[in-house]
Design a protein around this motif. Structure first.
Motif, short mmCIF file in Angstrom:
data_model
loop_
_atom_site.label_atom_id
_atom_site.label_comp_id
_atom_site.label_asym_id
_atom_site.label_seq_id
_atom_site.Cartn_x
_atom_site.Cartn_y
_atom_site.Cartn_z
N GLU A 106 -4.78 -4.18 4.68
CA GLU A 106 -3.95 -3.12 5.25
C GLU A 106 -3.25 -3.61 6.50
O GLU A 106 -3.66 -4.60 7.12
CB GLU A 106 -4.81 -1.88 5.60
CG GLU A 106 -5.21 -1.06 4.41
CD GLU A 106 -5.86 0.26 4.85
OE1 GLU A 106 -6.15 0.41 6.05
OE2 GLU A 106 -6.06 1.12 3.98
N SER A 134 -4.46 8.14 -5.16
CA SER A 134 -4.83 7.53 -3.88
C SER A 134 -6.07 8.22 -3.35
O SER A 134 -6.43 9.32 -3.79
CB SER A 134 -3.70 7.63 -2.86
OG SER A 134 -3.56 8.95 -2.40
N LYS A 143 -2.81 8.78 3.51
CA LYS A 143 -2.22 8.53 2.20
C LYS A 143 -1.09 9.49 1.84
O LYS A 143 -0.43 9.32 0.82
CB LYS A 143 -3.30 8.57 1.12
CG LYS A 143 -4.38 7.50 1.30
CD LYS A 143 -3.80 6.10 1.21
CE LYS A 143 -4.87 5.03 1.31
NZ LYS A 143 -4.32 3.66 1.21
N SER A 156 2.32 7.36 1.30
CA SER A 156 1.39 6.87 2.31
C SER A 156 2.11 6.37 3.55
O SER A 156 3.20 5.83 3.48
CB SER A 156 0.54 5.75 1.71
OG SER A 156 -0.36 5.24 2.66
N GLU A 193 -0.60 1.20 4.51
CA GLU A 193 -0.94 0.52 3.28
C GLU A 193 -1.02 -0.98 3.53
O GLU A 193 -0.85 -1.45 4.66
CB GLU A 193 0.12 0.80 2.19
CG GLU A 193 0.03 2.17 1.56
CD GLU A 193 -1.21 2.37 0.71
OE1 GLU A 193 -1.91 1.36 0.42
OE2 GLU A 193 -1.51 3.52 0.35
N PRO A 204 -0.21 -1.41 -2.41
CA PRO A 204 -1.03 -0.53 -3.23
C PRO A 204 -1.14 -0.98 -4.68
O PRO A 204 -0.14 -1.24 -5.35
CB PRO A 204 -0.31 0.82 -3.14
CG PRO A 204 0.59 0.70 -1.96
CD PRO A 204 0.96 -0.74 -1.84
N THR A 223 6.48 1.85 3.01
CA THR A 223 5.39 1.52 3.92
C THR A 223 4.86 0.13 3.62
O THR A 223 4.68 -0.24 2.46
CB THR A 223 4.25 2.55 3.76
OG1 THR A 223 4.77 3.86 3.97
CG2 THR A 223 3.12 2.29 4.74
#
Length: 384
Positions: free
Chosen positions: A134, A212, A218, A286, A289, A292, A310
């Motif tokens: 992340e 998610s 999120k 989100s 992240e 994902p 993101t």
């Protein structure tokens, strides 16, 4: 060829993206001569799944509640000192564990493991590797993570954005290896009407899916609010509970107030491909992240994606080509993008085909495993 043993330290409470990454890569890395040995608490979901899959596992003490901030959200000297002590004790424990299993490399797979893994490598004279799943926050913990990157022998980030989120002085030590999915197992397919009917009370209406964790970061609440402005669109929400179960309760209450019977909460699901095949579009709003897995899985399944730009998401979605990108702070933009994708069959067909070609070319998990194995073997001084 001798096997390179990697002790993987994982403190995640659930089976989220970082943990699914480990479970999926373990058998593929083994074919390249890299054996993963999990170090995790007895009560963790990853330990249970790992043992069920036949993986080797070493128990760690439960890490408990961790943090450097007090109840008021501010940095607390007492909490900082307590966390420093816990980090040092954990590093000593990990150094001993690495010697006990004769590990060549100690690998930190989750945020709280990074500094203690780097220290354990120094204490136990073992090579160390970190994996960043992340974006890094620009706070005290973010700077501490930068120090861990400098101390570690190798650091992998799942996207360019994650690498850039580190302090500038630590970025040069990072290699980007983007996440991958099994494009052979997840493929475009027709789904029987009965499967779609399980997700919505009106199978003929446009169906939006979000997958998610039910975590405030999120953006599931933004998806609910966006879909609420589209009168005949239905929403299915699949996701594991967050660390704070109250957030799931808040989302259910919001869904009931704004959508009524137009929303269904599916809980944690493993039938990812079937869910994606049943939906018209996957939406992810989100704010934090890495890269994902749900987006990559949707691209593999042929399900078009609407997402906010993101972290690493713009690295795998080109707007209007392989998906639609919507402004995270503009609810009208998000709703308009969802509405457009849900109603325009030709747009869905065109984007799905391009996204599937992209993930086949650049996002297959076998390529990810090969690259991770090469880096790991090189770090351990073994031939690839």
């Amino acid at each position: 060829m001798s096997v390179c043993r990697v002790l993987v330290v994982e403190y995640g409470a659930g089976l989220w993206g970082a943990q699914r990454y480990l479970l999926r890569l373990r058998p593929l890395l083994r074919r390249h001569g890299v054996e993963l040995i999990l170090a995790a608490s007895r009560t963790s979901a990853i330990a249970e799944a790992w043992r069920a899959d036949g993986g080797r596992w070493l128990p760690l003490p439960d890490p408990g509640e961790r943090g450097v901030r007090g109840p008021d959200g501010r940095l607390s000297a007492r909490h900082v000192l307590a966390e420093a002590g816990r980090t040092w004790r954990s590093a000593v424990t990990l150094a001993r564990a690495a010697r006990a299993c004769d590990a060549d490399v100690i690998h930190g797979n989750s945020h709280w493991t990074h500094l203690e893994v780097a220290l354990a490598g120094l204490l136990g004279r073992r090579r160390t590797a970190l994996h960043l799943h992340e974006e890094n926050e620009p706070d005290l913990l973010g700077r501490v993570r930068g120090v861990a990157v400098l101390l570690a022998g190798q650091t992998v980030a799942v996207s360019e954005a994650v690498a850039r989120s580190l302090p500038r002085w630590a970025r040069r030590r990072v290699t980007v290896v983007r996440n991958g999915v099994d494009t052979r197992a997840i493929r475009p397919a027709e789904t029987p009407a009965a499967a779609r009917a399980q997700l919505t009370g009106d199978p003929s209406a446009p169906l939006v899916l979000t997958m998610s964790r039910l975590d405030p970061r999120k953006g599931v609440d933004r998806v609910i609010r966006a879909v609420a402005t589209l009168p005949d669109v239905r929403l299915a929400i699949a996701g594991a509970p967050a660390l704070d179960p109250a957030n799931g309760d808040r989302l259910r209450k919001l869904g009931d107030e704004l959508l009524g019977d137009r929303v269904r909460f599916l809980g944690e699901r493993q039938d990812v491909a079937e869910l994606l095949h049943a939906a018209d579009v996957l939406v992810l709003a989100s704010r934090q992240e890495g890269l994902p897995l749900s987006i990559l899985e949707a691209q593999a399944a042929g399900t078009p994606v609407v997402a906010c730009p993101t972290a690493g998401i713009p690295e795998v979605i080109t707007h209007e080509m392989t998906g639609l990108l919507a402004d995270a702070d503009d609810l009208d933009d998000l709703a308009g993008s969802i509405d457009r994708m849900a109603r325009d069959a030709e747009l869905r067909r065109r984007i799905s085909a391009r996204a599937r070609a992209r993930v086949e070319r650049d996002g297959d998990i076998r390529g990810q495993a090969r690259r991770i194995a090469e880096l790991t073997l090189r770090l351990a001084g073994r031939p690839a």
